[in-house]
Motif scaffolding. Structure first.
Motif: not given
Lengths: 384, 513
Positions: A292-294, A299-302, A369-373
């Motif tokens: 459930s964590i978005n 911040h979280d992506v990093a 590097h997370i680019e998309r979701s």
């Protein structure tokens, strides 16, 4: 008189064409089409060769494929192959063979004697896939009870063709193997095939592990979990997925899908000695998030990227250490890289490279590097 | 060579002068002579007329039944002859009087030569002879039944004129004249065939057609010494370059618009009495692939059609050869799946591929020839039987394999894309086929190289046969594999047209693009 001579000459030439018999002319159904070959140790003679022949049968408009297995012993590979005519009644045609399975036993003794003929012969394609059997014999791979295709060799070929979408299996073609055996500072790795019992207890084969070679001899096995790290270093891990557990101190897991991957290996000469620096640049997409964590905010992506990088670096380093310790083999082609980038350094270390390799420090750096979701911004919402 | 021709011309004119026979003043003597010439020929009619009274007139009309317009003879010749009131002062013994005052026929001419009269009668004219006059009157009364203008069966179009040439030379000339209303359009007449005396006409546009080609054509036509010309095919074979080549170097068409188009590109046409086919020279390889419709349709569509025709040509000469060599020599070139299915299809077929292909090819040619010669009603039955027996039954009886039926059908259908080349194509196909049966793809390639060497060495009336097909210049390829839009085709084809190459003036602002 002159004219008659010409006519005679023309007639003779015409007969010449008719009498040549066309040495290479053979009807398509006069040949047995070899789909794959397995090489084992023989009981009486040195080798036992088993070929799988694709035998098309047509009844009316229906075409069914029949897999015919024929074994023959011989002191050399070629002898056994030629003797097979006694059993098949057809000359075997090798150009459409897709796999060559070699038993572990032979691989441990050395691949050269069995590969020579196949490499020398013009009929066999040098892009034939090599496999090492983890079972007792190589021929039993062809005899599995269940498979997508009637001709098992073609199924193995299909697996390799589709493998680039999975990035846990890599094909090793014959030219590839022979090339890497010959290079200094590199060692070949050949996929292994094993038989597993299926849900309904039918035999089925599976390719997951890989055989490590030192020179032409098999020296050990790597498990399926190791393959991604190995392929990363080779630059082949292009379509795989990366599962990461316990993200951001929770129980959730994410799966990252690789969009683009690029790796650089740089040998660095420092005061303490030689060192390998591996940089892996990944552009990934968030493919699965089963919690459930978005994480889709800056911040979280990093944080997630950072976490994933550390995790992968740790696993990769462990893996490389293990290979260095266990096997006397340069499967990562570090030597080759060194030779290409710093040839003068290579000249110095060339002679005792394997000793140096065992202790060679490796610095692994992942850059994710997370680019998309995907199609969603947030996790699926569940009302408690 | 010139000497030869000169001699021939000279001797011919000599003969003519020797044979001239004057028309006698006595009608009886003339009649005797004519009756002797036309002995045993019962189509000749001597129509006697006799006006008695104060001013007597006795004469004969001579013509051939079926060659003349009988209505015209009755209305325009006999009626005035009989009914015109004659005054004593009328110069009734002078043919000029009859020519100017009495006859209503359009083309009337005087002649004193009996041989000329005979020739005219044979070609459908009527001769008027009056007793006591040493001259005869030639009246043009040609009027025989001829086919009406209809669409040519072999060159049908969806878009474009539906007119085709007929067997009548003059009608054919008129069809072209109507399309090119210009005084520069010239027709030259000649007579060929020592017995048939067939009239032919050379047609060209002065100022566009090159003089060398016209002169060369004239010379070649004059050298023809054959007894009869029944169809343009005779002339074509007698004047063509590279007589042993299976390829045409003289073009033929039944369409007036095609001829007009070729005349505008500087070509020369040869019309022949009695055949609807008109020859054009020079003829180049690329003309096989040009259809008149290409020039009327949208240029994208036309270029696509051209491309399809070239592909069809390639298929029809190569498919059997390539199939044979791949299946019997180079099996490694076939994708594995295809190899297995071909192998399955061939399982149980008793003949080798070579023989199988030959038999199927032969049967196809038999069906084709049978279809051409048979009446339309039976022709359809034959093709259905052929298709069923050869396609379905032969495959299920395991006499031939299914892929062979496919290749044969493909080859056969593609050969009709370039119908004019059919003969050459069948020959080439066989040659390629045998070469590949001996050497596989090497043999095929040798064949192709040989074909190209041949094609590039052929010339048609001095023009290289493969003109523009090997060119990389944009202006040259505009009408080859592609058909460029008309607003880009500013020049007439090079080499065929030497001077006056501008087709349209690009300087004018609204045309330039």
């Amino acid at each position: 008189m002159k004219k008659r001579q010409y006519i005679c000459l023309c007639m003779l030439m015409g007969i010449l064409f008719a009498l040549t018999g066309c040495w290479d002319y053979a009807e398509i159904n006069e040949n047995g089409i070899v789909a794959g070959v397995a090489i084992d140790k023989g009981k009486e003679k040195k080798y036992e060769i088993t070929v799988e022949i694709a035998n098309p049968m047509s009844e009316g408009t229906n075409v069914t494929m029949q897999s015919v297995l024929i074994s023959m012993e011989g002191n050399t590979v070629f002898e056994a192959i030629r003797d097979m005519i006694a059993k098949t009644g057809k000359k075997l045609y090798w150009s459409h063979a897709t796999v060559m399975i070699i038993s572990e036993e032979i691989a441990k003794e050395g691949m050269r004697p069995v590969l020579d003929l196949v490499y020398r012969d013009p009929e066999v394609r040098i892009d034939i896939n090599l496999l090492i059997s983890r079972e007792k014999t190589a021929k039993e791979i062809f005899a599995v009870e269940q498979g997508m295709r009637e001709i098992r060799s073609y199924q193995l070929g299909d697996i390799f063709t589709a493998s680039s979408k999975m990035s846990k299996i890599f094909p090793t073609k014959m030219w590839h193997f022979i090339g890497y055996v010959g290079f200094e500072g590199s060692s070949p790795v050949v996929p292994g095939v094993e038989i597993i019992r299926d849900g309904d207890n039918k035999k089925q084969f599976q390719i997951f592990s890989s055989a490590v070679f030192s020179g032409q001899k098999l020296i050990g096995w790597l498990s399926a979990e190791d393959n991604p790290y190995m392929m990363w270093i080779w630059g082949l891990y292009e379509n795989g997925v990366i599962p990461i557990e316990n993200i951001l101190q929770s129980d959730d897991e994410v799966t990252l899908e690789i969009i683009h991957s690029k790796e650089t290996i740089t040998p660095i000469e420092t005061a303490e000695g030689l060192m390998m620096k591996i940089d892996i640049f990944l552009r990934v997409a968030l493919a699965e998030l089963n919690g459930s964590i978005n994480v889709i905010n800056d911040h979280d992506v990093a944080k997630l990227q950072n976490e994933a990088e550390r995790e992968l670096e740790r696993k990769m380093t462990t893996f490389i250490r293990r290979v260095q310790k266990e096997y006397d083999s340069d499967i990562f082609d570090f030597g080759l890289t060194l030779k290409r980038t710093l040839p003068e350094v290579w000249k110095k270390v060339e002679d005792d490279w394997l000793v140096i390799l065992e202790k060679l420090p490796v610095d692994v750096n992942f850059h994710i590097h997370i680019e998309r979701s995907g199609m969603m911004m947030k996790p699926i919402k569940v009302e408690e | 060579m010139f000497k030869n021709i000169f001699n021939k011309l000279f001797s011919a004119s000599e003969k003519r002068s020797v044979q001239e026979i004057q028309v006698n003043k006595s009608l009886k003597k003339n009649l005797e002579h004519l009756k002797q010439v036309f002995q045993n020929d019962q189509t000749i009619i001597f129509r006697e007329f006799n006006r008695s009274g104060e001013i007597p007139l006795w004469g004969y009309l001579i013509f051939i039944d079926g060659m003349v317009d009988s209505k015209m003879i009755n209305e325009d010749i006999l009626r005035p002859l009989m009914k015109t009131p004659l005054q004593p002062e009328s110069r009734r013994k002078d043919m000029e009087f009859w020519k100017e005052k009495v006859m209503i026929a359009g083309e009337v001419r005087l002649s004193k030569d009996l041989n000329e009269l005979i020739g005219a009668v044979i070609s459908g004219d009527t001769v008027l002879m009056i007793d006591g006059v040493s001259e005869a009157l030639l009246l043009s009364t040609k009027g025989w039944a001829s086919r009406s203008i209809s669409e040519p069966e072999a060159e049908k179009v969806v878009r474009g004129p539906k007119e085709g040439f007929t067997e009548s030379l003059l009608v054919n000339l008129s069809l072209v004249r109507r399309r090119i209303s210009n005084s520069k359009l010239k027709f030259e007449f000649m007579e060929l065939g020592k017995i048939t005396k067939t009239r032919i006409s050379i047609c060209y546009i002065e100022g566009i057609a090159s003089k060398e080609i016209i002169e060369e054509l004239r010379q070649r036509l004059e050298e023809i010494e054959i007894d009869g010309i029944l169809e343009t095919g005779y002339i074509e074979e007698l004047i063509k370059d590279s007589p042993m080549s299976p390829f045409q170097t003289v073009g033929d068409t039944e369409r007036p618009d095609t001829v007009a188009g070729k005349l505008l590109e500087g070509r020369v046409a040869i019309f022949t009495e009695g055949t609807p086919l008109v020859l054009t020279v020079p003829y180049l390889f690329m003309e096989y692939f040009q259809a008149s419709e290409d020039y009327y349709n949208n240029f994208f569509y036309a270029s696509l059609n051209r491309f399809v025709r070239y592909i069809g040509f390639f298929f029809t000469i190569s498919v059997p050869a390539i199939y044979l060599s791949i299946v019997t020599y180079h099996k490694e070139m076939i994708p594995t799946e295809l190899l297995l299915s071909i192998s399955a299809a061939r399982e149980g077929v008793p003949f080798p591929t070579l023989l199988e292909s030959l038999i199927m090819g032969l049967v196809f040619e038999i069906l084709r020839e049978a279809g051409v010669r048979m009446p339309t009603a039976i022709g359809q039955t034959a093709s259905i039987v052929g298709a069923l027996v050869l396609g379905e039954a032969a495959v299920s009886a395991k006499l031939v394999s299914a892929p062979m039926v496919i290749t044969t059908a493909l080859t056969g259908i593609c050969s009709f894309l370039v119908p004019r080349m059919l003969g050459a194509v069948i020959m080439l196909r066989l040659v390629f086929f045998f070469l590949s049966s001996i050497l596989g793809l090497y043999g095929y390639i040798f064949g192709v190289i040989g074909l190209f060497i041949h094609l590039f060495s052929v010339r048609s009336f001095g023009i290289p046969y493969m003109l523009n097909l090997s060119s990389l210049q944009f202006q040259d390829v505009k009408d080859t594999i592609i058909r460029a839009p008309w607003w880009l085709q500013n020049l007439r084809p090079k080499k065929i047209v030497r001077k006056n190459r501008t087709r349209q003036d690009t300087e004018s602002p609204d045309k330039g693009r």
